[in-house]
Write a protein that holds these residues in place. Structure first.
Motif, PDB file in Angstrom:
ATOM      1  N   THR A 168      -6.876  16.000   4.345  1.00  0.00           N
ATOM      2  CA  THR A 168      -6.404  17.185   3.649  1.00  0.00           C
ATOM      3  C   THR A 168      -7.163  18.436   4.082  1.00  0.00           C
ATOM      4  N   PHE A 169      -8.483  18.327   4.172  1.00  0.00           N
ATOM      5  CA  PHE A 169      -9.325  19.449   4.574  1.00  0.00           C
ATOM      6  C   PHE A 169     -10.073  19.067   5.846  1.00  0.00           C
ATOM      7  N   PRO A 170      -9.555  19.429   7.015  1.00  0.00           N
ATOM      8  CA  PRO A 170     -10.174  18.989   8.268  1.00  0.00           C
ATOM      9  C   PRO A 170     -11.589  19.530   8.493  1.00  0.00           C
ATOM     10  N   LEU A 171     -11.891  20.712   7.942  1.00  0.00           N
ATOM     11  CA  LEU A 171     -13.207  21.312   8.152  1.00  0.00           C
ATOM     12  C   LEU A 171     -13.887  21.568   6.813  1.00  0.00           C
ATOM     13  N   THR A 172     -15.202  21.405   6.797  1.00  0.00           N
ATOM     14  CA  THR A 172     -15.962  21.751   5.611  1.00  0.00           C
ATOM     15  C   THR A 172     -16.323  23.227   5.674  1.00  0.00           C
ATOM     16  N   GLY A 190      -2.679   4.590  -5.409  1.00  0.00           N
ATOM     17  CA  GLY A 190      -3.172   3.640  -6.400  1.00  0.00           C
ATOM     18  C   GLY A 190      -4.425   4.153  -7.093  1.00  0.00           C
ATOM     19  N   SER A 191      -5.221   3.223  -7.572  1.00  0.00           N
ATOM     20  CA  SER A 191      -6.449   3.574  -8.275  1.00  0.00           C
ATOM     21  C   SER A 191      -7.519   4.004  -7.278  1.00  0.00           C
ATOM     22  N   TRP A 192      -8.183   5.124  -7.574  1.00  0.00           N
ATOM     23  CA  TRP A 192      -9.234   5.626  -6.692  1.00  0.00           C
ATOM     24  C   TRP A 192     -10.521   4.820  -6.855  1.00  0.00           C
ATOM     25  N   LYS A 193     -10.602   4.034  -7.887  1.00  0.00           N
ATOM     26  CA  LYS A 193     -11.788   3.202  -8.062  1.00  0.00           C
ATOM     27  C   LYS A 193     -11.823   2.073  -7.044  1.00  0.00           C
ATOM     28  N   ASP A 194     -10.660   1.697  -6.527  1.00  0.00           N
ATOM     29  CA  ASP A 194     -10.585   0.627  -5.537  1.00  0.00           C
ATOM     30  C   ASP A 194     -10.961   1.110  -4.131  1.00  0.00           C
ATOM     31  N   LEU A 195     -11.000   2.416  -3.930  1.00  0.00           N
ATOM     32  CA  LEU A 195     -11.295   2.973  -2.603  1.00  0.00           C
ATOM     33  C   LEU A 195     -12.802   3.003  -2.359  1.00  0.00           C
ATOM     34  N   THR A 196     -13.178   2.783  -1.103  1.00  0.00           N
ATOM     35  CA  THR A 196     -14.589   2.908  -0.738  1.00  0.00           C
ATOM     36  C   THR A 196     -14.901   4.384  -0.489  1.00  0.00           C
ATOM     37  N   ILE A 197     -16.179   4.674  -0.387  1.00  0.00           N
ATOM     38  CA  ILE A 197     -16.591   6.057  -0.150  1.00  0.00           C
ATOM     39  C   ILE A 197     -16.084   6.544   1.200  1.00  0.00           C
ATOM     40  N   GLU A 198     -16.087   5.669   2.216  1.00  0.00           N
ATOM     41  CA  GLU A 198     -15.600   6.052   3.543  1.00  0.00           C
ATOM     42  C   GLU A 198     -14.113   6.378   3.493  1.00  0.00           C
ATOM     43  N   GLU A 199     -13.340   5.606   2.724  1.00  0.00           N
ATOM     44  CA  GLU A 199     -11.908   5.870   2.615  1.00  0.00           C
ATOM     45  C   GLU A 199     -11.660   7.190   1.884  1.00  0.00           C
ATOM     46  N   LYS A 200     -12.456   7.463   0.859  1.00  0.00           N
ATOM     47  CA  LYS A 200     -12.324   8.730   0.149  1.00  0.00           C
ATOM     48  C   LYS A 200     -12.644   9.904   1.069  1.00  0.00           C
ATOM     49  N   LYS A 201     -13.673   9.741   1.890  1.00  0.00           N
ATOM     50  CA  LYS A 201     -14.027  10.799   2.850  1.00  0.00           C
ATOM     51  C   LYS A 201     -12.915  10.993   3.873  1.00  0.00           C
ATOM     52  N   ALA A 202     -12.306   9.886   4.323  1.00  0.00           N
ATOM     53  CA  ALA A 202     -11.216   9.982   5.291  1.00  0.00           C
ATOM     54  C   ALA A 202     -10.002  10.689   4.685  1.00  0.00           C
ATOM     55  N   ILE A 203      -9.698  10.392   3.419  1.00  0.00           N
ATOM     56  CA  ILE A 203      -8.581  11.066   2.742  1.00  0.00           C
ATOM     57  C   ILE A 203      -8.893  12.550   2.591  1.00  0.00           C
ATOM     58  N   THR A 261      -1.385   8.823  12.077  1.00  0.00           N
ATOM     59  CA  THR A 261      -1.712   7.498  12.594  1.00  0.00           C
ATOM     60  C   THR A 261      -1.430   6.430  11.542  1.00  0.00           C
ATOM     61  N   PRO A 262      -1.340   5.168  11.964  1.00  0.00           N
ATOM     62  CA  PRO A 262      -1.121   4.090  10.986  1.00  0.00           C
ATOM     63  C   PRO A 262      -2.262   3.979   9.972  1.00  0.00           C
ATOM     64  N   GLU A 263      -3.505   4.248  10.402  1.00  0.00           N
ATOM     65  CA  GLU A 263      -4.625   4.203   9.462  1.00  0.00           C
ATOM     66  C   GLU A 263      -4.465   5.273   8.381  1.00  0.00           C
ATOM     67  N   GLN A 264      -4.004   6.455   8.783  1.00  0.00           N
ATOM     68  CA  GLN A 264      -3.802   7.517   7.807  1.00  0.00           C
ATOM     69  C   GLN A 264      -2.659   7.166   6.849  1.00  0.00           C
ATOM     70  N   LYS A 265      -1.613   6.525   7.373  1.00  0.00           N
ATOM     71  CA  LYS A 265      -0.504   6.111   6.502  1.00  0.00           C
ATOM     72  C   LYS A 265      -0.981   5.071   5.490  1.00  0.00           C
ATOM     73  N   MET A 266      -1.830   4.153   5.951  1.00  0.00           N
ATOM     74  CA  MET A 266      -2.362   3.135   5.049  1.00  0.00           C
ATOM     75  C   MET A 266      -3.226   3.794   3.961  1.00  0.00           C
ATOM     76  N   LEU A 267      -4.062   4.762   4.365  1.00  0.00           N
ATOM     77  CA  LEU A 267      -4.900   5.463   3.390  1.00  0.00           C
ATOM     78  C   LEU A 267      -4.048   6.269   2.407  1.00  0.00           C
ATOM     79  N   LYS A 268      -2.960   6.826   2.894  1.00  0.00           N
ATOM     80  CA  LYS A 268      -2.089   7.598   2.022  1.00  0.00           C
ATOM     81  C   LYS A 268      -1.449   6.693   0.970  1.00  0.00           C
ATOM     82  N   GLU A 269      -1.109   5.476   1.361  1.00  0.00           N
ATOM     83  CA  GLU A 269      -0.549   4.523   0.398  1.00  0.00           C
ATOM     84  C   GLU A 269      -1.621   4.076  -0.605  1.00  0.00           C
ATOM     85  N   LYS A 270      -2.845   3.838  -0.122  1.00  0.00           N
ATOM     86  CA  LYS A 270      -3.936   3.445  -1.023  1.00  0.00           C
ATOM     87  C   LYS A 270      -4.280   4.565  -1.993  1.00  0.00           C
ATOM     88  N   GLU A 271      -4.096   5.797  -1.545  1.00  0.00           N
ATOM     89  CA  GLU A 271      -4.421   6.959  -2.366  1.00  0.00           C
ATOM     90  C   GLU A 271      -3.547   7.013  -3.617  1.00  0.00           C
TER      91      GLU A 271
END
Length: 140
Positions: free
Chosen positions: A73-77, A56-69, A44-54
């Motif tokens: 990668t790992f669909p199931l816990t 860069g610096s991980w300090k700029d990412l929110t916790i929700e974005e980190k969880k989405a990334i 999806t476009p949201e996943q592509k955007m997150l992949k581009e943000k990934e």
């Protein structure tokens, strides 16, 4: 050579023999929790955007974005993989049905199609046997 389960290729026998597994190969792996490809699938476009943000610096990412990334990668816990799906109920029910059908057919077979009991089980034979076992009395 590969091990097959049904129509799916389960694992390469080279992995079973101890050879290294190429993490970039498209073949299925013997463990379910790792991603299927070296890079997560981006759909999806949201996943592509997150992949581009990934990138860069991980300090700029929110916790929700980190969880989405992480979820890309790992669909199931581990807890979701180990969670029961209720399949054991169907297996237990099938086993019980098979056992009950087997018992039913064995009872019917013994009752209607089984061999006749031996003649030594008849009342006449048992009475004659009792008479034969009585010791003869000595007439004096």
């Amino acid at each position: 050579m590969a091990a097959w389960v049904g129509a799916r290729r389960l694992v390469s026998t080279s992995a079973v023999l101890g050879r290294k597994i190429n993490p970039y190969s498209p073949t299925p792996r013997p463990w379910p929790i790792l991603p299927h490809d070296a890079v997560a699938q981006v759909n999806t476009p949201e996943q592509k955007m997150l992949k581009e943000k990934e990138k860069g610096s991980w300090k700029d990412l929110t916790i929700e974005e980190k969880k989405a990334i992480y979820r890309m990668t790992f669909p199931l816990t581990i807890a979701e993989i180990n969670a029961s799906n209720g399949e054991w109920k169907y297996v237990l029910g099938g086993v019980m049905c098979a056992i009950s059908v087997g018992i039913f057919f064995s009872v019917i077979t013994k009752q209607y199609f089984g061999p006749q009991p031996p003649y030594t089980y008849t009342k006449e034979w048992q009475e004659l046997d009792k008479k034969a076992r009585i010791p003869p009395t000595v007439i004096g």
